[in-house]
Design a protein around this motif. Structure first.
Motif, mmCIF file in Angstrom:
data_model
loop_
_atom_site.group_PDB
_atom_site.id
_atom_site.type_symbol
_atom_site.label_atom_id
_atom_site.label_comp_id
_atom_site.label_asym_id
_atom_site.label_seq_id
_atom_site.Cartn_x
_atom_site.Cartn_y
_atom_site.Cartn_z
ATOM 1 N N LEU A 429 -7.621 4.188 4.601
ATOM 2 C CA LEU A 429 -7.686 3.444 3.320
ATOM 3 C C LEU A 429 -6.681 3.795 2.382
ATOM 4 C CD1 LEU A 429 -9.770 1.665 2.033
ATOM 5 C CD2 LEU A 429 -11.033 3.831 1.210
ATOM 6 N N LEU A 430 -6.276 2.913 1.751
ATOM 7 C CA LEU A 430 -5.073 2.901 0.809
ATOM 8 C C LEU A 430 -5.299 2.177 -0.441
ATOM 9 C CD1 LEU A 430 -2.337 0.754 0.917
ATOM 10 C CD2 LEU A 430 -2.128 1.987 3.167
ATOM 11 N N ARG A 431 -4.794 2.577 -1.505
ATOM 12 C CA ARG A 431 -4.747 1.885 -2.703
ATOM 13 C C ARG A 431 -3.510 1.801 -2.973
ATOM 14 N NH1 ARG A 431 -3.829 -1.168 -6.099
ATOM 15 N NH2 ARG A 431 -4.484 -1.254 -8.129
ATOM 16 N N ASP A 432 -2.676 0.570 -2.853
ATOM 17 C CA ASP A 432 -1.347 0.387 -3.335
ATOM 18 C C ASP A 432 -1.048 -1.057 -3.231
ATOM 19 O OD1 ASP A 432 1.533 1.649 -3.901
ATOM 20 O OD2 ASP A 432 1.825 0.349 -2.158
ATOM 21 N N ASP A 433 -0.612 -1.423 -4.293
ATOM 22 C CA ASP A 433 -0.338 -3.031 -4.547
ATOM 23 C C ASP A 433 0.862 -3.452 -3.610
ATOM 24 O OD1 ASP A 433 -2.201 -3.219 -6.354
ATOM 25 O OD2 ASP A 433 -0.735 -3.281 -7.966
ATOM 26 N N GLU A 434 2.014 -2.790 -3.702
ATOM 27 C CA GLU A 434 2.986 -3.010 -2.727
ATOM 28 C C GLU A 434 2.607 -2.915 -1.190
ATOM 29 O OE1 GLU A 434 7.607 -1.376 -1.729
ATOM 30 O OE2 GLU A 434 6.416 -0.811 -3.541
ATOM 31 N N GLN A 437 0.094 -5.763 -0.506
ATOM 32 C CA GLN A 437 0.899 -7.073 -0.480
ATOM 33 C C GLN A 437 1.493 -7.208 0.942
ATOM 34 O OE1 GLN A 437 0.424 -9.394 -2.693
ATOM 35 N NE2 GLN A 437 1.649 -10.576 -1.872
ATOM 36 N N LEU A 438 2.323 -6.332 1.447
ATOM 37 C CA LEU A 438 2.985 -6.546 2.578
ATOM 38 C C LEU A 438 1.991 -6.908 3.812
ATOM 39 C CD1 LEU A 438 5.671 -3.459 2.565
ATOM 40 C CD2 LEU A 438 6.263 -6.019 2.315
ATOM 41 N N ILE A 439 0.745 -6.051 3.985
ATOM 42 C CA ILE A 439 -0.028 -6.364 4.833
ATOM 43 C C ILE A 439 -0.833 -7.697 4.870
ATOM 44 C CG2 ILE A 439 -2.299 -5.432 5.723
ATOM 45 C CD1 ILE A 439 -1.713 -2.584 4.995
ATOM 46 N N TYR A 440 -0.949 -8.081 3.385
ATOM 47 C CA TYR A 440 -1.479 -9.507 3.042
ATOM 48 C C TYR A 440 -0.480 -10.493 3.889
ATOM 49 C CZ TYR A 440 -2.932 -13.305 0.352
ATOM 50 O OH TYR A 440 -3.444 -14.626 -0.203
ATOM 51 N N GLN A 441 0.567 -10.388 3.386
ATOM 52 C CA GLN A 441 1.842 -11.283 3.865
ATOM 53 C C GLN A 441 1.892 -11.183 5.240
ATOM 54 O OE1 GLN A 441 5.698 -9.990 2.188
ATOM 55 N NE2 GLN A 441 5.101 -10.447 0.168
ATOM 56 N N ARG A 442 1.437 -10.199 6.026
ATOM 57 C CA ARG A 442 1.295 -10.160 7.727
ATOM 58 C C ARG A 442 0.007 -11.086 7.619
ATOM 59 N NH1 ARG A 442 3.483 -6.551 10.935
ATOM 60 N NH2 ARG A 442 5.201 -6.477 9.556
#
Length: 479
Positions: A429-434, A437-442
């Motif tokens: 579990l991680l809190r990081d926008d960057e 966002q990469l996972i979201y793009q995937r």
């Protein structure tokens, strides 16, 4: 006379096992009802199934040993890492702090100063992983649910052999069922001969020896690699090619992996060591070196580890918590979707309160029974406003969970009852926008290779198919 005897036997079986089912306080109402149905309509088959699969337990001896090992390792690690609870305040938004507390199943707290790299694909993951092993200077520790005799499996084994011959402390562990062929292969023997320390997680002999006190299909589903105590890998990919030769007709397997540095590495290492000690029979060490340091500008993260020796319901409770925290958008990908009522209700509730909820499943599933059970939930999801996509270009095996493009959970856990109750799993579990966002793009790439599912599609299903899906979904609690 024979008929009378069968009736008596039938009645006794139903009564005895019904009492046993009623005595289980931790059994959900849905699972209890499903077992009653099996016992009433197929008592003899039901008795056998219950003896093999009814009790979600690894046995008292294994549980006691697990608790002793983890208590000792945690106390050793705490002396090096200190308390992580204070890391929440001032470093994570107050609304997200709840998620990190819910993820603290094995006592893991939140670590700061972590960095992650999202790998492009399975081939890149294999290349970078072998590069890490070849560059290791002290130790390598790895655990896989599935380890196949293919390009990836052999390449990793050969890299471990090279590391052992350089004098490194190399440990390799594989699940007794998922990797049953590989642990009997020549590569397993060659690793042992080269000095790699080997262990089999939940060996089949162990399960058979404890059949009266354990469930036959409890498995270690984790995927852990730790290099020199400073690098760890976390995600869904097993030690196998994307072509996944044992189930080639569903290939390619689409996975997701993170390569991480920072204090969270120590948590994954602690998890591996606890599994190693539990399955190898070795004594717990007197010391546990924590080498990974905080990285400036890094993000908060913690390992979420669950299994049949942990508190029941931890995984669905975490998933439900994540869904309640969403303010705008949730995107989930999972190959296996057989949720309990906690998760299903949380998904629907999120959609009802105008959260954009998207779920991505494989169009062709390697488990026909899971596919049927999943389809049994489609109508309810769609009627509540959930968007469903089916990935068509292979078997989507990635387990991803992003919330508002800022909070992520990825790892080995599926949204099914096996991951909730039966398997040992590891996620981060991680809190990081960057990174999120990469996972979201995937995830968006997955959607681009998927077909949308609508109520019109579900309504077009034939009556026999709908009945079959709902029958399987009904007995889902005991799958």
């Amino acid at each position: 006379m024979l008929l009378q005897g069968l009736v008596i036997l039938h009645t006794l079986a139903v009564i005895i096992f019904s009492i046993r089912i009623l005595l289980r306080d931790n059994l959900s109402s849905a699972a209890r009802l499903a077992w009653f149905m099996v016992m009433l309509f197929a008592p003899y088959v039901g008795v056998v199934l219950y003896l093999l699969f009814g009790e979600i337990s690894v046995g008292r001896t294994v549980r006691r040993r697990h608790d002793q090992i983890f208590a000792k390792l945690s106390s050793i690690a705490a002396s090096s890492m200190g308390s992580c609870e204070h890391n929440l305040e001032g470093n994570i938004e107050i609304e997200y702090q709840t998620a990190f507390r819910a993820a603290s199943v094995d006592g893991f707290g939140t670590t700061l100063g972590n960095k992650a790299e999202l790998l492009a694909d399975a081939a890149t993951t294999r290349s970078r992983l072998i590069e890490d092993i070849d560059n290791a200077t002290e130790s390598v520790q790895c655990l896989y649910y599935i380890w196949l005799d293919d390009n990836t499996g052999r390449s990793v084994a050969e890299a471990l052999i090279r590391a052992a011959k350089r004098g490194l402390a190399v440990y390799a562990m594989a699940d007794g069922l998922g990797s049953r062929k590989f642990v009997r292969s020549k590569y397993w023997r060659e690793m042992r001969d080269a000095g790699v320390k080997l262990a089999v997680a939940l060996p089949m002999k162990w399960v058979i020896d404890t059949i009266l006190f354990s469930r036959l299909d409890l498995r270690n589903h984790r995927k852990i690699t730790v290099i020199d105590g400073c690098i760890t890998w976390c995600g869904s990919q097993n030690c196998a090619d994307a072509e996944f030769l044992v189930k080639a007709k569903y290939a390619p397997w689409i996975d997701i992996m993170l390569r991480l540095k920072g204090p969270v590495v120590a948590q994954n290492q602690l998890l591996f060591v606890s599994d190693w000690l539990l399955n190898s029979g070795e004594a717990a060490p007197e010391s546990f070196a924590v080498k990974a340091k905080e990285i400036e500008g890094g993000f908060p993260a913690q390992i979420f580890a669950d299994g049949p020796t942990n508190r029941r319901g931890a995984t669905p409770q975490l998933f439900a918590t994540l869904l309640t925290l969403a303010k705008q958008e949730v995107v989930i990908s999972t190959p296996y979707f057989v949720p309990n009522s906690t998760v299903l209700d949380a998904i629907c509730a999120a959609a009802v309160r105008a959260i954009d909820v998207t779920m991505i499943f494989p169009k062709r599933n390697d488990s026909w029974i899971v596919a049927a059970a999943s389809h049994g939930y489609y109508r309810r999801l769609l009627e509540h406003g959930v968007k469903i996509y089916e990935f068509r270009d292979g078997l989507l095996h990635s387990k991803t969970f992003t919330i508002d493009r800022g909070l992520s959970l990825i790892g080995s856990s599926n949204l099914d009852l096996r991951s909730f109750d039966l398997n040992y799993e590891n996620d981060i579990l991680l809190r990081d926008d960057e990174v999120t966002q990469l996972i979201y793009q995937r995830q968006q790439e997955y959607i681009a290779q998927s077909d949308p599912v609508t109520l019109e599609h579900v309504n077009a299903w034939t009556y026999p198919r709908r009945i079959w899906n709902n029958v399987v979904a009904t007995i889902g609690p005991i799958l």
